[in-house]
Design an enzyme around this catalytic site. Structure first.
Site, PDB file in Angstrom:
ATOM      1  N   LYS A 230       0.796  -1.226  -0.091  1.00 29.45           N
ATOM      2  CA  LYS A 230      -0.069  -0.140   0.049  1.00 29.45           C
ATOM      3  C   LYS A 230       0.985   1.353   0.121  1.00 29.45           C
ATOM      4  O   LYS A 230       1.699   1.367   0.791  1.00 29.45           O
ATOM      5  CB  LYS A 230      -0.910   0.060   1.268  1.00 29.45           C
ATOM      6  CG  LYS A 230      -2.091   0.771   1.039  1.00 29.45           C
ATOM      7  CD  LYS A 230      -3.261   0.511   0.360  1.00 29.45           C
ATOM      8  CE  LYS A 230      -4.265   0.218   0.772  1.00 29.45           C
ATOM      9  NZ  LYS A 230      -5.413  -0.579  -0.102  1.00 29.45           N
TER      10      LYS A 230
ATOM     11  N   THR B   1      -3.286  -5.452   0.446  1.00 29.98           N
ATOM     12  CA  THR B   1      -2.862  -4.128   0.531  1.00 29.98           C
ATOM     13  C   THR B   1      -3.647  -3.532   1.704  1.00 29.98           C
ATOM     14  O   THR B   1      -3.067  -2.530   2.476  1.00 29.98           O
ATOM     15  CB  THR B   1      -3.067  -3.233  -0.640  1.00 29.98           C
ATOM     16  OG1 THR B   1      -4.137  -3.070  -0.960  1.00 29.98           O
ATOM     17  CG2 THR B   1      -1.993  -4.116  -1.810  1.00 29.98           C
ATOM     18  N   ASP B   2      -4.809  -3.706   1.894  1.00 29.73           N
ATOM     19  CA  ASP B   2      -5.363  -3.268   3.010  1.00 29.73           C
ATOM     20  C   ASP B   2      -4.988  -3.440   4.339  1.00 29.73           C
ATOM     21  O   ASP B   2      -4.980  -2.845   5.475  1.00 29.73           O
ATOM     22  CB  ASP B   2      -7.040  -3.772   2.722  1.00 29.73           C
ATOM     23  CG  ASP B   2      -8.019  -2.897   3.734  1.00 29.73           C
ATOM     24  OD1 ASP B   2      -7.971  -1.521   3.639  1.00 29.73           O
ATOM     25  OD2 ASP B   2      -8.533  -3.539   4.714  1.00 29.73           O
TER      26      ASP B   2
ATOM     27  N   PHE C 247      31.722  31.527 -10.802  1.00 26.98           N
ATOM     28  CA  PHE C 247      31.948  30.422 -11.705  1.00 26.98           C
ATOM     29  C   PHE C 247      32.677  30.869 -12.897  1.00 26.98           C
ATOM     30  O   PHE C 247      32.155  31.442 -13.822  1.00 26.98           O
ATOM     31  CB  PHE C 247      30.537  29.852 -12.185  1.00 26.98           C
ATOM     32  CG  PHE C 247      30.684  28.604 -12.806  1.00 26.98           C
ATOM     33  CD1 PHE C 247      31.248  27.207 -12.253  1.00 26.98           C
ATOM     34  CD2 PHE C 247      30.098  28.233 -14.254  1.00 26.98           C
ATOM     35  CE1 PHE C 247      31.367  26.080 -13.000  1.00 26.98           C
ATOM     36  CE2 PHE C 247      30.238  27.149 -14.806  1.00 26.98           C
ATOM     37  CZ  PHE C 247      30.995  25.958 -14.197  1.00 26.98           C
TER      38      PHE C 247
ATOM     39  N   ARG D 296      27.666  35.840  -8.344  1.00 27.08           N
ATOM     40  CA  ARG D 296      26.262  35.383  -8.807  1.00 27.08           C
ATOM     41  C   ARG D 296      25.322  34.974  -7.733  1.00 27.08           C
ATOM     42  O   ARG D 296      25.998  34.594  -6.620  1.00 27.08           O
ATOM     43  CB  ARG D 296      26.463  34.347  -9.785  1.00 27.08           C
ATOM     44  CG  ARG D 296      27.128  33.131  -9.127  1.00 27.08           C
ATOM     45  CD  ARG D 296      26.966  31.832 -10.430  1.00 27.08           C
ATOM     46  NE  ARG D 296      27.666  30.690  -9.654  1.00 27.08           N
ATOM     47  CZ  ARG D 296      27.458  29.425 -10.267  1.00 27.08           C
ATOM     48  NH1 ARG D 296      27.218  29.304 -11.557  1.00 27.08           N
ATOM     49  NH2 ARG D 296      28.124  28.441  -9.723  1.00 27.08           N
TER      50      ARG D 296
ATOM     51  N   VAL E 116      29.003  24.697  -7.812  1.00 34.53           N
ATOM     52  CA  VAL E 116      28.027  23.893  -7.164  1.00 34.53           C
ATOM     53  C   VAL E 116      28.773  22.616  -6.811  1.00 34.53           C
ATOM     54  O   VAL E 116      28.669  22.198  -5.939  1.00 34.53           O
ATOM     55  CB  VAL E 116      26.642  23.452  -7.871  1.00 34.53           C
ATOM     56  CG1 VAL E 116      25.754  22.586  -7.126  1.00 34.53           C
ATOM     57  CG2 VAL E 116      26.024  24.876  -8.278  1.00 34.53           C
ATOM     58  N   GLN E 117      29.627  22.027  -7.829  1.00 31.96           N
ATOM     59  CA  GLN E 117      30.100  20.600  -7.286  1.00 31.96           C
ATOM     60  C   GLN E 117      31.133  20.801  -6.340  1.00 31.96           C
ATOM     61  O   GLN E 117      31.188  19.799  -5.392  1.00 31.96           O
ATOM     62  CB  GLN E 117      31.132  20.585  -8.813  1.00 31.96           C
ATOM     63  CG  GLN E 117      30.405  20.017 -10.011  1.00 31.96           C
ATOM     64  CD  GLN E 117      29.815  21.012 -10.977  1.00 31.96           C
ATOM     65  OE1 GLN E 117      29.593  22.229 -10.491  1.00 31.96           O
ATOM     66  NE2 GLN E 117      29.909  20.804 -12.270  1.00 31.96           N
TER      67      GLN E 117
ATOM     68  N   HIS F 212      18.842  28.816 -11.908  1.00 36.75           N
ATOM     69  CA  HIS F 212      19.542  30.145 -12.360  1.00 36.75           C
ATOM     70  C   HIS F 212      18.906  31.242 -12.271  1.00 36.75           C
ATOM     71  O   HIS F 212      17.517  31.574 -12.243  1.00 36.75           O
ATOM     72  CB  HIS F 212      19.783  29.833 -13.902  1.00 36.75           C
ATOM     73  CG  HIS F 212      20.465  28.687 -14.161  1.00 36.75           C
ATOM     74  ND1 HIS F 212      22.036  28.491 -13.695  1.00 36.75           N
ATOM     75  CD2 HIS F 212      20.322  27.510 -14.923  1.00 36.75           C
ATOM     76  CE1 HIS F 212      22.354  27.139 -14.346  1.00 36.75           C
ATOM     77  NE2 HIS F 212      21.445  26.520 -14.952  1.00 36.75           N
TER      78      HIS F 212
HETATM   79  O1  LIG Z   1      28.485  25.803 -10.521  1.00 40.52           O
HETATM   80  C1  LIG Z   1      28.195  25.618 -11.623  1.00 40.52           C
HETATM   81  N1  LIG Z   1      28.664  24.217 -12.194  1.00 40.52           N
HETATM   82  C2  LIG Z   1      28.290  24.002 -13.548  1.00 40.52           C
HETATM   83  O2  LIG Z   1      28.764  22.694 -13.797  1.00 40.52           O
HETATM   84  C3  LIG Z   1      27.933  24.871 -14.239  1.00 40.52           C
HETATM   85  N2  LIG Z   1      27.419  25.046 -15.583  1.00 40.52           N
HETATM   86  C4  LIG Z   1      26.985  26.194 -15.837  1.00 40.52           C
HETATM   87  O3  LIG Z   1      26.419  26.517 -17.054  1.00 40.52           O
HETATM   88  N3  LIG Z   1      26.786  26.905 -14.931  1.00 40.52           N
HETATM   89  C5  LIG Z   1      27.598  26.070 -13.906  1.00 40.52           C
HETATM   90  N4  LIG Z   1      27.676  26.417 -12.408  1.00 40.52           N
END
Ligand SMILES: O=c1[nH]c(=O)c2[nH]c(=O)[nH]c2[nH]1
Length: 302
Positions: A15, A60-61, A164, A181, A230-231, A259
């Protein structure tokens, strides 16, 4: 196609979307927990598919009733990993032909209200759409248990402290480099515990503390890191979480890059660039999607 050419490879049922609210009352102070549960079963159930044999079907009940009855008995509904284990253990004990029990739980947010500057004893507010979840899988075989918990939909944004640049460029690249940014993402983090001892997992791991730690490290790192990407920021979060939480073996993150692009006002002879940039267009899609799994080289100590 003749029946000899095909076979039932996998079967699992139960369920989904069992909605449950439990209220704990302790004199004046009340606490509420709202969950959505999915309980599914695997085992000697093939004949219900292949021979219309319902004698092996725990309905499932019944799965739904099990969630409510165990919630009634449990003092741990708030601790979703432990409550999940209470359900999987019950299922394997009660139904000898069921060999794997899966419980997936979403805990919805009810935070205590502050009224006249004080915590209110019985009023709550949904202050964000972020949820915590768990997926407990218990196997009869070897008494194995896996627990995978998550923090989902935690929406965060910072208006500076993110750059970036210096990325790979070729004839397909148009993205300008930026040293400042907006950085916004909706955090989806999933961490795993594995043990052959359900009782170790049940009694020696403080699951709520780990949820709190993941959320705190995520937000602290997000706010404080001078982000190169971000990575890079994500990897710092994952390293810190594994450093601080010895019971966690592995952690995945999935961070969409939501974005916010500066609006081009050059046609109006208005400078909305560089130091004068303060009007942005949030762009819902497409969004970047950055993911990674960070694991221990040697298994977590449990
Ligand atoms: O932090 C980021 N990683 C990316 O891989 C990426 N690619 C992108 O266009 N902007 C960003 N910003």
């Amino acid at each position: 196609m003749s029946s000899s050419q095909v076979y039932l490879k996998k079967a699992r049922y139960g369920k989904d979307k069992v909605k449950l609210m439990k209220v704990y009352r302790d004199n004046k102070w009340q606490t509420c927990v709202e969950l959505t549960i999915c309980l599914t079963l695997e085992g000697d159930i093939e004949t219900s598919y292949t021979e219309a044999d319902n004698s092996v079907v725990v309905t499932t009940d019944t799965c739904k009733n099990t969630c409510y009855i165990l919630a009634k008995r449990s003092a741990n509904v708030d601790n979703i990993e432990v409550f999940g284990q209470e359900i999987t253990e019950h299922v394997l004990k009660q139904y000898k032909h069921i060999h794997v029990a899966h419980v997936e739980i979403i805990k919805h947010k009810w935070s205590r209200m502050v009224v006249d500057g004080e915590l209110h004893p019985h009023s709550f507010v949904r202050d964000g759409e972020d949820v915590t979840t768990t997926h407990v899988t218990q196997y009869r075989d070897g008494n194995k248990i896996t627990i995978e918990s998550s923090l989902k939909n935690l929406l965060v944004l910072k208006t500076t402290g993110s750059a970036f640049h210096s990325f790979y460029r070729d004839e397909y690249t148009t993205l300008p480099e930026v040293w400042d940014r907006i950085f916004s993402t909706s955090v989806d983090a999933t961490w795993r515990f594995t043990s052959n001892s359900p009782s170790v997992l049940r009694h020696q791991v403080n699951f709520p503390e780990i949820h709190n730690s993941v959320k705190k490290i995520t937000m602290d790192t997000f706010a404080k890191d001078d982000s190169a990407s971000v990575q890079a920021t994500m990897y710092k979060m994952q390293q810190q979480i594994l450093r601080d939480n010895k019971a966690v073996g592995e952690i995945d993150y999935a961070l969409p890059n939501k974005h916010y692009f500066g609006v081009d006002m050059s046609k109006f002879k208005i400078d909305n660039t560089d130091k004068n940039l303060d009007v942005y267009q949030p762009v819902a899609d497409p969004s970047g999607l950055i993911t990674a799994t960070v694991s221990r080289k040697t298994a977590a100590k449990l």
